[in-house]
Enzyme design. Structure first.
Site, PDB file in Angstrom:
ATOM      1  N   HIS A  26       0.839  -1.534  -0.007  1.00 15.87           N
ATOM      2  CA  HIS A  26      -0.211  -0.251   0.102  1.00 15.87           C
ATOM      3  C   HIS A  26       1.143   1.360   0.123  1.00 15.87           C
ATOM      4  CE1 HIS A  26      -3.626  -1.724   1.148  1.00 15.87           C
ATOM      5  NE2 HIS A  26      -3.223  -2.784   1.274  1.00 15.87           N
ATOM      6  N   ASP A 129      -6.596   5.288   2.288  1.00 21.13           N
ATOM      7  CA  ASP A 129      -7.620   4.227   1.865  1.00 21.13           C
ATOM      8  C   ASP A 129      -8.003   3.170   3.072  1.00 21.13           C
ATOM      9  OD1 ASP A 129      -4.662   3.396   2.860  1.00 21.13           O
ATOM     10  OD2 ASP A 129      -4.683   1.441   1.521  1.00 21.13           O
TER      11      ASP A 129
END
Length: 496
Positions: A26, A129
């Site tokens: 990520h 996110d």
């Protein structure tokens, strides 16, 4: 005093504050996106690491790794987890504890935003996110953008978890359904944009539970609700040719605008490095990379080496490691295998020490075992013939963009969904049996590295490689979508 004809001072530049979920995949993808926005859109960036990851980046990349450049700075907040035996550089002890603990960082993140405002450069957008960070930004009146860094197909699957519950497919009736073939035989044929023969197994582990009040499933359902209602845009790390049906279905399902700007590493390589921007040198590897593996590949015949890597999070058992090791030995092929120090629930030492001594003797000269490597560069090497992967999305894209067929061994998160698409939709992968056994591994490696089926997958993979290259080229779909994202979302805003 200004004269009546004086023009007002220009507004401060757009300033996006990034805070991705603090694990390697990520963080790396979010950094590529941040670099693209800075280099191509002139957007100022604050990139927030967890404090643990900040220290790990400094260890792996050097003391100046987080100095930043003009208009691009780094910040850090705690991840809420205790240090592992006092080791300040240790990775977090598992995904689920991190999912829970990271929710405690809201106030520290708000402090970062307050500090930016006090310094005269207020944030104009938050990119994350994580739902609690998106909610915190909303409470402060800031627009939000979701950087969805797993696969688009997993997002579409996740958006239908509530319907799986409503239709009585989740929770499972008992634990026996986890192993008696129920997950494979239960067909989910009603999700628009997905194949009509999707299996319950393909929807991933979050719904493979017997508990309707499972904490992780409950958290994920809340997250999916947030994505439908909060952000002004969702950024997907994919390209239209690969995921066109999925993206079309998401665009119909979700009010936020959807932008496909992937593959992000390739888009950044083409348009950040090409711009000679100083952000090109910024990196985010959380492990020191072993450049010796690239040297070891030198001189190996084309497509003669199997690359094995289960990513930055997955932990496999000792038994799985040993079965895989003897499967690689029995295949007869060269291999390059990444085993993180923590991957086998063991710490320190040489990764090869985690395996039987006889294995090292059996594979001497045709195997290379290391704890981490520069994966994108490695997969570009013509010596790589196939990739044995856990099917994490960054790894899948790295394989696709380099035309490498895959042996898929999904173990969690979005990986089952990605594996399904690799096998049946993109036709670039085969699945390794969940109950991994050396004989099966050896057979499948030989099949993919040198068999007819492997050649068919390689031809498909090369076609996807070509389409990915077209998507990130000037005028390609992802390049155009990046320009749209910059103009429509980041540089067209009301100042907070």
């Amino acid at each position: 005093m200004s004269s009546p004809s004086s023009s007002p001072p220009p507004p401060p530049p757009a300033h996006a504050v990034f805070f991705p979920f603090p694990v390697q995949g990520h963080v790396a993808s979010a950094l590529h996106l941040a670099k693209l926005l800075h280099a191509r859109g002139g957007i100022h960036i604050t990139f927030v690491h967890s404090e643990r990851n900040r220290r790990r980046v400094l260890r792996s990349r050097g003391a100046d790794a987080l100095d930043g450049v003009p208009g691009f700075r780094f910040a850090a907040v705690p991840d809420g987890l205790p240090l592992d035996d006092g080791d300040v550089d240790a990775p977090p002890p598992g995904m689920v504890p991190l999912l829970v603990s990271i929710r405690s960082t809201v106030q520290q993140f708000k402090d970062v935003l307050d500090e930016a405002a006090a310094a005269g450069e207020p944030a104009t957008c938050v990119v994350s996110d994580m739902d609690h960070i998106l909610l915190a930004a909303g409470e402060m009146g800031l627009p939000t953008v979701v950087s969805w860094l797993p696969s688009a197909c997993s997002l579409l699957a996740s958006q239908h978890y509530q319907q799986l519950i409503d239709r009585g497919l989740v929770p499972l009736k008992d634990a026996e359904q986890l192993s008696n073939g129920h997950l494979d035989s239960t067909v989910v044929d009603w999700v628009p944009g997905m194949p009509s023969d999707m299996r319950l197994r393909d929807f991933g582990p979050f719904v493979h539970t017997t508990d309707r009040h499972d904490a992780v499933l409950t958290m994920y359902l809340f997250y999916m609700d947030c994505l439908r209602t909060m952000p002004s845009a969702i950024v997907l790390n994919t390209f239209d040719d690969l995921d066109g049906d999925v993206v079309a279905a998401l665009s119909r399902l979700m009010p936020p605008a959807v932008y496909t700007v992937g593959p992000l590493p390739q888009l950044a390589a083409a348009h950040v490095a090409g711009s000679r921007s100083p952000v090109d040198a910024l990196g985010a590897s959380l492990w020191p990379e072993d450049g010796g593996c690239l040297e070891w590949l030198r001189g190996k015949p084309p497509r003669s080496v199997l690359y094995v890597n289960f990513g930055s999070i997955v932990v496999v058992t000792r038994e799985q490691l040993v079965e895989l090791a003897w499967g690689l030995a029995g295949s007869g092929h060269n291999f390059l295998w990444v085993i993180r120090d923590d991957q086998a629930k063991a710490k320190g030492g040489n990764p090869i020490d985690m395996l039987p001594r006889e294995f090292a003797e059996e594979t001497k000269g045709r195997g290379y075992v290391t704890s981490w490597c520069p994966q994108e560069a490695l997969l570009r090497d013509e010596a790589i013939g196939a990739f044995l992967t856990h099917c994490g999305w960054n790894s899948m894209l790295d394989g696709i963009c380099n035309g490498v067929p895959m042996l898929c061994y999904p173990l969690g998160a979005d990986q089952q969904t990605n594996c399904r698409y690799a096998r049946t939709e993109w036709r670039i992968g085969v699945e390794v049996d969940e109950d991994i056994r050396r004989e099966s591994v050896a057979r499948m490696v030989r099949e993919v590295m040198g068999g007819e089926r492997g050649e068919e997958m390689r031809q498909c993979a090369v076609k996807w490689k070509e389409k990915a290259a077209m998507a990130v080229a000037p005028g390609g779909t992802s390049w155009v979508n990046l320009q749209r994202l910059i103009s429509e979302v980041f540089c067209s805003r009301k100042d907070p």
